[in-house]
Structure formats: structure tokens, C-alpha cells
Design a protein around this motif. Sequence first.
Motif, mmCIF file in Angstrom:
data_model
loop_
_atom_site.group_PDB
_atom_site.id
_atom_site.type_symbol
_atom_site.label_atom_id
_atom_site.label_comp_id
_atom_site.label_asym_id
_atom_site.label_seq_id
_atom_site.Cartn_x
_atom_site.Cartn_y
_atom_site.Cartn_z
ATOM 1 N N VAL A 70 -39.609 18.115 -48.149
ATOM 2 C CA VAL A 70 -40.229 19.056 -47.198
ATOM 3 C C VAL A 70 -40.669 18.301 -45.950
ATOM 4 N N ALA A 71 -41.279 17.134 -46.139
ATOM 5 C CA ALA A 71 -41.701 16.327 -44.987
ATOM 6 C C ALA A 71 -40.488 15.847 -44.185
ATOM 7 N N ALA A 72 -39.437 15.420 -44.880
ATOM 8 C CA ALA A 72 -38.240 14.929 -44.191
ATOM 9 C C ALA A 72 -37.556 16.040 -43.399
ATOM 10 N N ILE A 73 -37.426 17.210 -44.012
ATOM 11 C CA ILE A 73 -36.789 18.346 -43.320
ATOM 12 C C ILE A 73 -37.650 18.807 -42.159
ATOM 13 N N SER A 74 -38.979 18.784 -42.339
ATOM 14 C CA SER A 74 -39.878 19.162 -41.254
ATOM 15 C C SER A 74 -39.721 18.220 -40.067
ATOM 16 N N ALA A 75 -39.625 16.917 -40.338
ATOM 17 C CA ALA A 75 -39.433 15.943 -39.257
ATOM 18 C C ALA A 75 -38.112 16.197 -38.536
ATOM 19 N N LEU A 76 -37.069 16.437 -39.309
ATOM 20 C CA LEU A 76 -35.748 16.707 -38.728
ATOM 21 C C LEU A 76 -35.785 17.986 -37.888
ATOM 22 N N ASN A 77 -36.426 19.015 -38.410
ATOM 23 C CA ASN A 77 -36.540 20.294 -37.712
ATOM 24 C C ASN A 77 -37.288 20.133 -36.391
ATOM 25 N N LEU A 78 -38.360 19.344 -36.411
ATOM 26 C CA LEU A 78 -39.197 19.198 -35.210
ATOM 27 C C LEU A 78 -38.534 18.355 -34.129
ATOM 28 N N ILE A 79 -37.736 17.371 -34.527
ATOM 29 C CA ILE A 79 -37.158 16.458 -33.539
ATOM 30 C C ILE A 79 -35.761 16.892 -33.091
ATOM 31 N N VAL A 80 -34.919 17.274 -34.037
ATOM 32 C CA VAL A 80 -33.526 17.577 -33.702
ATOM 33 C C VAL A 80 -33.377 18.978 -33.104
ATOM 34 N N ARG A 81 -34.078 19.964 -33.726
ATOM 35 C CA ARG A 81 -33.908 21.354 -33.273
ATOM 36 C C ARG A 81 -34.165 21.546 -31.783
ATOM 37 N N PRO A 82 -35.303 21.105 -31.222
ATOM 38 C CA PRO A 82 -35.526 21.328 -29.794
ATOM 39 C C PRO A 82 -34.508 20.600 -28.918
ATOM 40 N N ALA A 83 -34.130 19.385 -29.327
ATOM 41 C CA ALA A 83 -33.158 18.639 -28.517
ATOM 42 C C ALA A 83 -31.824 19.371 -28.455
ATOM 43 N N VAL A 84 -31.362 19.891 -29.597
ATOM 44 C CA VAL A 84 -30.078 20.596 -29.637
ATOM 45 C C VAL A 84 -30.136 21.902 -28.867
ATOM 46 N N LEU A 85 -31.152 22.714 -29.142
ATOM 47 C CA LEU A 85 -31.226 24.035 -28.518
ATOM 48 C C LEU A 85 -31.477 23.948 -27.020
ATOM 49 N N LEU A 86 -32.309 23.008 -26.596
ATOM 50 C CA LEU A 86 -32.566 22.865 -25.160
ATOM 51 C C LEU A 86 -31.335 22.359 -24.431
ATOM 52 N N SER A 87 -30.566 21.487 -25.086
ATOM 53 C CA SER A 87 -29.345 21.006 -24.438
ATOM 54 C C SER A 87 -28.332 22.139 -24.286
ATOM 55 N N LEU A 88 -28.333 23.071 -25.234
ATOM 56 C CA LEU A 88 -27.420 24.215 -25.147
ATOM 57 C C LEU A 88 -27.917 25.261 -24.159
ATOM 58 N N HIS A 89 -29.250 25.447 -24.136
ATOM 59 C CA HIS A 89 -29.821 26.504 -23.285
ATOM 60 C C HIS A 89 -30.001 26.052 -21.847
ATOM 61 N N GLY A 90 -30.387 24.799 -21.661
ATOM 62 C CA GLY A 90 -30.564 24.290 -20.314
ATOM 63 C C GLY A 90 -31.956 24.447 -19.750
ATOM 64 N N GLY A 91 -32.948 24.785 -20.542
ATOM 65 C CA GLY A 91 -34.320 24.886 -20.050
ATOM 66 C C GLY A 91 -34.730 26.312 -19.742
ATOM 67 N N PHE A 92 -35.992 26.468 -19.291
ATOM 68 C CA PHE A 92 -36.568 27.781 -19.023
ATOM 69 C C PHE A 92 -37.257 27.761 -17.659
ATOM 70 N N ASP A 93 -37.136 28.897 -16.959
ATOM 71 C CA ASP A 93 -37.780 29.001 -15.641
ATOM 72 C C ASP A 93 -39.239 29.417 -15.768
ATOM 73 N N ASP A 94 -39.566 30.243 -16.762
ATOM 74 C CA ASP A 94 -40.942 30.694 -16.944
ATOM 75 C C ASP A 94 -41.162 31.029 -18.422
#
Length: 392
Positions: free
Chosen positions: A153-177
Motif C-alpha cells: 500500500v505504501a509502495a503503490i501510494s508513493a508510485l501514485n503520488l509521484i508518477v501519476r501527476p508527471a504522466v497526466l500533466l505531460s499529457l494535458h500540458g498544464g492548467f490556465d486556472d
Amino acid sequence: MNGQLFISLLNPGIGLLFAVAFFLLWLNRRERYVAYAAGAYTATALAFLIQDVGPVLPMELQRLPANFLFLITGVLFAAAIIKRYALPVPWRTMAATVAISIAVFLWFLLASPSIAARILSISIGAGIIAIMVVVALWPIEKRHLIDRVLFWVAAISALNLIVRPAVLLSLHGGFDDYVGFQQSLYWTTVQFSQAMVSIAAAISLMVAVAVDQIAELRREVDADNLSGLLNRRGFETQAATALRRCLEERRSVALIIADLDRFKSVNDNHGHAVGDAIIAAFGAHVRLIGPAEMVAGRIGGEEFALLLPGAGIEAARQLAEAVRTGLAAACAGRIPASLCPTASFGIAIGAPGTGLPALMHEADQALYEAKRTGRNRVRAFAPKPVRSANGG
């Protein structure tokens, strides 16, 4: 209630329910790690309420307490898991991680506004805290399934917190507001994944609390309060398991049975309080000098058994002699100075196919020999020679 508000209240609702559940568990167990878990779920509920339901402040300053509480959630939950194993909690390292994450967050909130950078600062900080749990739990023996579950659970939580935002933000490109942010696939993913991780973590820790409670009850049932050792039931259960493991692994194993000499006379002449003091001193003495793997129990009124995994005859004899010669000193100050208690010891060595009853019988025979030859001595079991068929 519209669908967006329902989604916004999902994580605070889950957090508050688990906070109450852990608080009630803490009232029953009074274990610090359970209190940390209650605090973690209180913090996450407040964080989501401030983030999604609370009023908007100038310059989006409501984001600061919300994200600070997200980090505190990680700190308290990490402390709950680590503390359950009686390991040192890295408070200073976690505090430094929180401080750096908040400093970076403030920079990208006030000095150089960037929603994506703020997301990464908090997510990576929380992920690093989760990694601290993984590092703390990695070297310890995971005896139960729930120990492995908590680790993952701790390992998956760490992976979720670090990898998920990096992947999704790279695909989305950021937010204006923040309007676009709260309607984005990223925030929907955060709310869903956080709910799943929160539920999995809470259920895992609750199962761990239950496992600890059962183990504590079992210890109480199997313990002899006077000697501080196991009672006969507890000794036979644990010794049989340890003996079987030693024989399967082809490790040596020894059994010592000890009996306090002329104990009835001690009770008759000095009172049961003195007899109890000798039993308590014997148990404390054994716990002090016995090896870590030893299984020790009081199996009768004044009779004790010590199973020694990995020990051969000489190691068992040395321990028995140390217990025998140190008994009087262990009793000093507890009993009348004129009384010098002694004990007799019998030793048996496990052989392939030997069960605990047979091994105890052999040690008993050796103990009988120690008693027969004068008491206050150590004897090892020696099988009687088998006569040949022709009597030669």
C-alpha cells in the motif's frame, strides 16, 4: 445535490468516517499508531473540504492550508505504519520534506504562478514521505500477510503520488486556472485514486489493528503472569512449531527442563510469597540470559521448560549451568538471606522424527537423574544401550 458537489464531498466523507473509526479503535487500544491514523484521516477530510467546498480566498490562498493538510495526512499515515512496528519515526526528515514542498508551493502560488508546478511540489513531497515508509519496512521480517499488504500500500501510494501527476500533466500540458483544473481529467483521477488508496490503506491498517489485538489476546492467554514466561499451553504451542521448523531445516535443537529443588519445603517453611518470589526471579533470570530464539515456559508449579533452536548439547549445558549458578543471585533481595534456592536441570537433544512429547519425556528422564544424584546439577539424556538378541 448536483453531481459535482457529490464528488467533492466523497473524499471528505470517506476521511471523516475513517477518522471516527480509528478514534473509536484508539479509545479501545490506546496505541499511538492508531491515534496517528485517526489524525491522518481527519487531516485529509479537512484538506478536501477546504480545497473543494470552502470559500475562495484572494490569490487562491485557501490552497495553502489545503495542501499543507494533504502533506500532514502523509506524515501522520506514514507515522502510523512505521510506529506499528515500533520503528523510529523520521519526524525531522518528514518535517523538512513538508517545509520544502510548502516553500516551493508558495513560490509557484505567489511569485511565479503555475498550477502544474504546485501540483508537482505537493505530490512529490507526499510521495517522498510514502517512500520513507517503504524504506522503513523493507528490511523487517513480514510474518503476516497484512505486513506485506501494508508495505505494498505504501509502495503503490508513493508510485501514485509521484508518477501519476508527471504522466497526466505531460499529457494535458498544464492548467490556465482552477476552474479548468477542477473540471479536468487530472483532478477527477486524483479524487478517484485518492478515494481508492484511502479505503485500501484504512482497511489494511484496521486489519493490522485486529491482528495486533488477536496477538495480544493470545499472549495474555498463553502467558504465565508470575514468571513472565509462557504457560504450559503457550509453551507447547510455540515449542512444537519451533521444533518442527528446526527439524525441517535440519538445525539442531535442545530442550531443557528445570525443577526448583525442595520447593514444597520452601512454601511450607517460608510461605507462598517467598515461593512466588523465587518463581518470578527464575523467570526474570531466564529471560535475561536466554538467547533470542528461546521458547521458555513455566509448565508446572515449580517446573520450567526451555526450547533452544539452533543449540547443541554444549550450548544447552552452558545455558543450564548459567541459570543454575545464577539463580541465588537473581533471588537476592527478594527472599530471606538465609535461603539459598537451587534447581535441577535435564537436557535432551532433538533428533529427526522426534515430537515435542517425546523430547519432553527424554528431558524429564534426565531431570530425574539430576534429582536422583543429589539435585542442583545438570544432566543430559543418554539413551540406554540396546542389548543384542543373544544377550551379548
